[in-house]
Design an enzyme around this catalytic site. Structure first.
Site, PDB file in Angstrom:
ATOM      1  N   LYS A  89     117.690 -45.526   6.857  1.00 44.49           N
ATOM      2  CA  LYS A  89     117.854 -44.223   7.523  1.00 44.49           C
ATOM      3  C   LYS A  89     118.870 -44.319   8.653  1.00 44.49           C
ATOM      4  CE  LYS A  89     115.813 -40.073   9.200  1.00 44.49           C
ATOM      5  NZ  LYS A  89     114.676 -39.198   9.311  1.00 44.49           N
ATOM      6  N   HIS A 126     108.947 -28.890   0.206  1.00 47.21           N
ATOM      7  CA  HIS A 126     108.722 -27.881   1.246  1.00 47.21           C
ATOM      8  C   HIS A 126     108.182 -26.583   0.640  1.00 47.21           C
ATOM      9  CE1 HIS A 126     111.654 -29.856   4.361  1.00 47.21           C
ATOM     10  NE2 HIS A 126     110.511 -30.495   4.246  1.00 47.21           N
ATOM     11  N   GLU A 146     107.790 -41.591   1.356  1.00 51.04           N
ATOM     12  CA  GLU A 146     109.105 -41.608   2.027  1.00 51.04           C
ATOM     13  C   GLU A 146     109.736 -43.005   1.930  1.00 51.04           C
ATOM     14  OE1 GLU A 146     110.519 -38.824   3.130  1.00 51.04           O
ATOM     15  OE2 GLU A 146     109.014 -37.517   4.063  1.00 51.04           O
ATOM     16  N   LYS A 199     115.879 -35.411  14.078  1.00 51.33           N
ATOM     17  CA  LYS A 199     115.546 -34.055  13.636  1.00 51.33           C
ATOM     18  C   LYS A 199     114.231 -33.671  14.298  1.00 51.33           C
ATOM     19  CE  LYS A 199     117.721 -33.532   9.132  1.00 51.33           C
ATOM     20  NZ  LYS A 199     117.465 -33.354   7.685  1.00 51.33           N
ATOM     21  N   HIS A 238     102.504 -33.404   3.820  1.00 52.69           N
ATOM     22  CA  HIS A 238     103.959 -33.445   3.658  1.00 52.69           C
ATOM     23  C   HIS A 238     104.433 -34.536   2.682  1.00 52.69           C
ATOM     24  CE1 HIS A 238     108.206 -33.217   4.627  1.00 52.69           C
ATOM     25  NE2 HIS A 238     108.191 -34.522   4.854  1.00 52.69           N
ATOM     26  N   ARG A 295     116.810 -27.717  29.611  1.00 48.20           N
ATOM     27  CA  ARG A 295     117.960 -27.988  28.716  1.00 48.20           C
ATOM     28  C   ARG A 295     118.039 -29.456  28.295  1.00 48.20           C
ATOM     29  NH1 ARG A 295     121.164 -24.126  31.825  1.00 48.20           N
ATOM     30  NH2 ARG A 295     120.922 -22.142  30.747  1.00 48.20           N
ATOM     31  N   ASN A 312     116.964 -35.851   1.873  1.00 52.70           N
ATOM     32  CA  ASN A 312     116.077 -34.750   1.498  1.00 52.70           C
ATOM     33  C   ASN A 312     115.683 -34.800   0.026  1.00 52.70           C
ATOM     34  OD1 ASN A 312     116.047 -33.506   4.073  1.00 52.70           O
ATOM     35  ND2 ASN A 312     118.125 -32.803   3.691  1.00 52.70           N
ATOM     36  N   GLU A 330     123.931 -33.902   9.452  1.00 58.01           N
ATOM     37  CA  GLU A 330     123.787 -33.507   8.043  1.00 58.01           C
ATOM     38  C   GLU A 330     124.916 -32.610   7.533  1.00 58.01           C
ATOM     39  OE1 GLU A 330     119.686 -33.082   6.676  1.00 58.01           O
ATOM     40  OE2 GLU A 330     120.370 -31.489   5.361  1.00 58.01           O
ATOM     41  N   ARG A 385     123.771 -37.198   4.797  1.00 56.55           N
ATOM     42  CA  ARG A 385     122.385 -37.168   5.281  1.00 56.55           C
ATOM     43  C   ARG A 385     121.507 -36.308   4.377  1.00 56.55           C
ATOM     44  NH1 ARG A 385     119.850 -36.992  11.413  1.00 56.55           N
ATOM     45  NH2 ARG A 385     117.695 -36.938  10.699  1.00 56.55           N
ATOM     46  N   HIS A 394     112.698 -32.909  -1.169  1.00 63.04           N
ATOM     47  CA  HIS A 394     112.182 -32.069  -0.084  1.00 63.04           C
ATOM     48  C   HIS A 394     112.265 -30.574  -0.365  1.00 63.04           C
ATOM     49  CE1 HIS A 394     111.938 -35.829   1.981  1.00 63.04           C
ATOM     50  NE2 HIS A 394     111.573 -35.292   3.115  1.00 63.04           N
TER      51      HIS A 394
HETATM   52  P1  NAD Z   1     100.746 -35.908  10.949  1.00 67.86           P
HETATM   53  O1  NAD Z   1     101.507 -36.055  12.193  1.00 67.86           O
HETATM   54  O2  NAD Z   1     100.044 -34.625  10.705  1.00 67.86           O
HETATM   55  O3  NAD Z   1      99.717 -37.104  10.833  1.00 67.86           O
HETATM   56  C1  NAD Z   1      98.830 -37.129   9.739  1.00 67.86           C
HETATM   57  C2  NAD Z   1      97.369 -37.238  10.201  1.00 67.86           C
HETATM   58  O4  NAD Z   1      97.129 -38.584  10.598  1.00 67.86           O
HETATM   59  C3  NAD Z   1      97.022 -36.374  11.401  1.00 67.86           C
HETATM   60  O5  NAD Z   1      95.731 -35.848  11.199  1.00 67.86           O
HETATM   61  C4  NAD Z   1      96.982 -37.359  12.558  1.00 67.86           C
HETATM   62  O6  NAD Z   1      96.112 -36.968  13.576  1.00 67.86           O
HETATM   63  C5  NAD Z   1      96.506 -38.616  11.884  1.00 67.86           C
HETATM   64  N1  NAD Z   1      96.937 -39.874  12.497  1.00 67.86           N
HETATM   65  C6  NAD Z   1      98.142 -40.150  13.012  1.00 67.86           C
HETATM   66  N2  NAD Z   1      98.213 -41.460  13.336  1.00 67.86           N
HETATM   67  C7  NAD Z   1      97.021 -41.991  13.045  1.00 67.86           C
HETATM   68  C8  NAD Z   1      96.480 -43.295  13.134  1.00 67.86           C
HETATM   69  N3  NAD Z   1      97.211 -44.325  13.547  1.00 67.86           N
HETATM   70  N4  NAD Z   1      95.194 -43.502  12.761  1.00 67.86           N
HETATM   71  C9  NAD Z   1      94.451 -42.458  12.286  1.00 67.86           C
HETATM   72  N5  NAD Z   1      94.912 -41.206  12.137  1.00 67.86           N
HETATM   73  C10 NAD Z   1      96.182 -40.979  12.517  1.00 67.86           C
HETATM   74  O7  NAD Z   1     101.674 -36.119   9.652  1.00 67.86           O
HETATM   75  P2  NAD Z   1     102.830 -37.144   9.288  1.00 67.86           P
HETATM   76  O8  NAD Z   1     102.672 -37.376   7.841  1.00 67.86           O
HETATM   77  O9  NAD Z   1     102.905 -38.279  10.207  1.00 67.86           O
HETATM   78  O10 NAD Z   1     104.154 -36.270   9.531  1.00 67.86           O
HETATM   79  C11 NAD Z   1     104.430 -35.133   8.752  1.00 67.86           C
HETATM   80  C12 NAD Z   1     105.423 -34.276   9.496  1.00 67.86           C
HETATM   81  O11 NAD Z   1     106.631 -35.000   9.695  1.00 67.86           O
HETATM   82  C13 NAD Z   1     105.789 -33.011   8.754  1.00 67.86           C
HETATM   83  O12 NAD Z   1     105.729 -31.917   9.623  1.00 67.86           O
HETATM   84  C14 NAD Z   1     107.215 -33.255   8.321  1.00 67.86           C
HETATM   85  O13 NAD Z   1     107.958 -32.072   8.223  1.00 67.86           O
HETATM   86  C15 NAD Z   1     107.719 -34.132   9.426  1.00 67.86           C
HETATM   87  N6  NAD Z   1     108.886 -34.943   9.065  1.00 67.86           N
HETATM   88  C16 NAD Z   1     109.947 -34.920   9.887  1.00 67.86           C
HETATM   89  C17 NAD Z   1     111.042 -35.695   9.615  1.00 67.86           C
HETATM   90  C18 NAD Z   1     112.179 -35.741  10.582  1.00 67.86           C
HETATM   91  O14 NAD Z   1     113.235 -36.301  10.239  1.00 67.86           O
HETATM   92  N7  NAD Z   1     112.023 -35.218  11.771  1.00 67.86           N
HETATM   93  C19 NAD Z   1     111.060 -36.513   8.477  1.00 67.86           C
HETATM   94  C20 NAD Z   1     109.952 -36.515   7.649  1.00 67.86           C
HETATM   95  C21 NAD Z   1     108.872 -35.728   7.955  1.00 67.86           C
HETATM   96  N1  GLY Z   2     113.968 -36.500   6.694  1.00 63.64           N
HETATM   97  C1  GLY Z   2     115.316 -36.126   6.460  1.00 63.64           C
HETATM   98  C2  GLY Z   2     116.252 -36.445   7.568  1.00 63.64           C
HETATM   99  O1  GLY Z   2     115.880 -36.947   8.594  1.00 63.64           O
HETATM  100  O2  GLY Z   2     117.412 -36.156   7.439  1.00 63.64           O
END
Ligand code: NAD
Ligand code: GLY
Length: 375
Positions: free
Chosen positions: A233, A258, A191, A149, A272, A127, A251, A243, A247, A254
């Protein structure tokens, strides 16, 4: 010998759940010292992916060893498809097997995929166990590691299963970006642009002037972009953590993005941040179509994304896409749908985004039917 730039701190003000985001060089190598004060006992679990493990895990492990902190590691496949139930189950059961207790800390070392999955696992194991984010992509440093998130994707769409669960600390090591492929760097840059488009026109002006420096690895420019993004942010999250209202501005792009990610199978056809880039440009195009935004502003958005090498029209997405109705159906899975109506983030101009449910379906269908020049 030149000295390393100073580490900057951004605070996320959330009462007893508040935390610091540290931004600067060398933070993976000094992570053990930063994390130690947060630990109930000298042990942690690390979740990372295959690519990041090969590059940045040794420095993290050495920094934990130097502080006498025991660590276990699980290494997951890299990529968006890792954000799924099977991997969540694997991580959650592994955390239980290795005896992670309430009050122990789990470290997410990687991009947004690892951060979202690990944060969600941390939120449900016993939990809730503590977690820290060590984001290694630009996208995760400016967005996903901040604000709590967490979640996974399902066959129905993106991030539909998850929880709001804040980390205890975020360590954004700018040095990690040096190993990031340019395509991923620019996907994260989308972003960064988002914060300028939402409510900070001067920041968008600054990005137009500093894009080349950011691309070429200028540490001061990159640090400024990350700090400004995290401040923006953190400010919005502090006002509306779960949100209920503002917040949703984060998006921007997005809902379109998405749907495009789902349409391209969460694959390398469109990562993404690239989906967000196309989505933001479409949001500006729709705003122009509805007579809300000057065409000049939308053109500036397209040109800037283009300069960053980012897709900004449906025609830029490789391979076939569903027709307009198919895309609208995918958009219908958005978490912001209320009474079956989509919520849109539109703009009256650069830096003037707003939230609305009043979009004529015909205007949307027409926009999504235009595959080439959207303006
Ligand atoms: P990712 O985590 O897939 O990383 C992209 C690629 O880069 C991967 O292949 C990874 O192995 C590689 N990588 C990571 N760090 C590296 C480094 N320093 N050197 C070399 N390679 C490296 O993708 P991302 O773009 O970081 O994240 C996308 C995800 O984030 C999506 O799932 C999206 O929905 C999510 N997201 C979440 C929020 C939130 O608020 N939680 C906000 C925006 C996006
Ligand atoms: N990436 C959108 C949020 O964190 O609200």
């Amino acid at each position: 010998m030149s000295t390393l730039p100073a580490v900057r701190t951004v605070r996320v003000e959330l009462e007893d759940r508040g935390y610091d985001i540290l931004v600067g060089p060398g933070l993976i190598a000094s992570a053990g010292a930063h994390l130690k004060p947060l630990l109930r006992r000298a042990r942690v679990a690390i979740v990372t992916d295959e690519t990041v493990a090969g590059i940045h895990l040794p420095a993290l492990e050495a920094s934990l060893d130097a502080q006498g902190i025991r660590h276990d590691v699980i290494i997951l496949p890299a990529g968006e498809t890792t954000k799924r139930f099977a991997e969540l189950q694997r991580v959650a059961e592994w955390l239980l097997e290795i005896g992670i207790e309430r009050g122990d800390l789990v470290i997410a070392l990687g991009g947004g995929v690892i951060g979202d999955l690990t944060g969600f696992a941390a939120s449900i194991v016993r939990r809730g166990v503590d977690f820290a984010q060590i984001p290694t992509t630009l996208l995760s440093q400016v967005d996903s590691s901040v604000g709590g998130k967490t979640g996974i994707n399902t066959a129905q769409g993106k991030n539909l299963i998850g929880a709001f669960y804040q980390p205890r600390l975020v360590l954004a090591d700018t040095g990690a970006l040096e190993t990031l492929p340019m395509r991923e760097l620019m996907a994260g840059y989308a972003e960064v642009v988002k914060y300028g488009l939402i409510n900070d026109r001067p920041f968008f002006d600054w990005l137009e002037a500093n894009l080349d420096a950011i691309k070429e690895g200028d540490v001061a420019a990159r640090t400024h972009a990350i700090v400004k993004s995290c401040e923006a942010k953190a400010h919005i999250v502090a006002m509306d953590e779960r949100e209920s209202n503002v917040r949703a501005l984060l998006n921007l792009g997005h809902t379109f993005g998405h749907a495009l990610e789902a349409a391209t199978g969460f694959s390398q056809r469109l990562v993404h941040g690239e989906g967000v880039a196309v989505g933001m440009a479409l949001a500006f195009d729709l705003s122009v179509k509805l007579g809300l935004c000057p065409g000049q502003d939308a053109l500036r958005v397209h040109r800037h994304l283009e300069r960053a090498g980012l897709p900004n029209r449906l025609a830029d997405v490789a391979g076939p896409l569903p027709d307009a109705d198919g895309l609208i159906a995918l958009m219908g899975q958005d978490k912001k749908v209320v009474d079956g109506k989509l919520t849109f983030i539109l703009a009256r101009g650069i830096g003037e985004a707003f939230i609305t449910r009043d979009v004529e379906p015909d205007a949307l269908r027409e926009l999504l039917s235009q595959r080439e020049a959207a303006l």
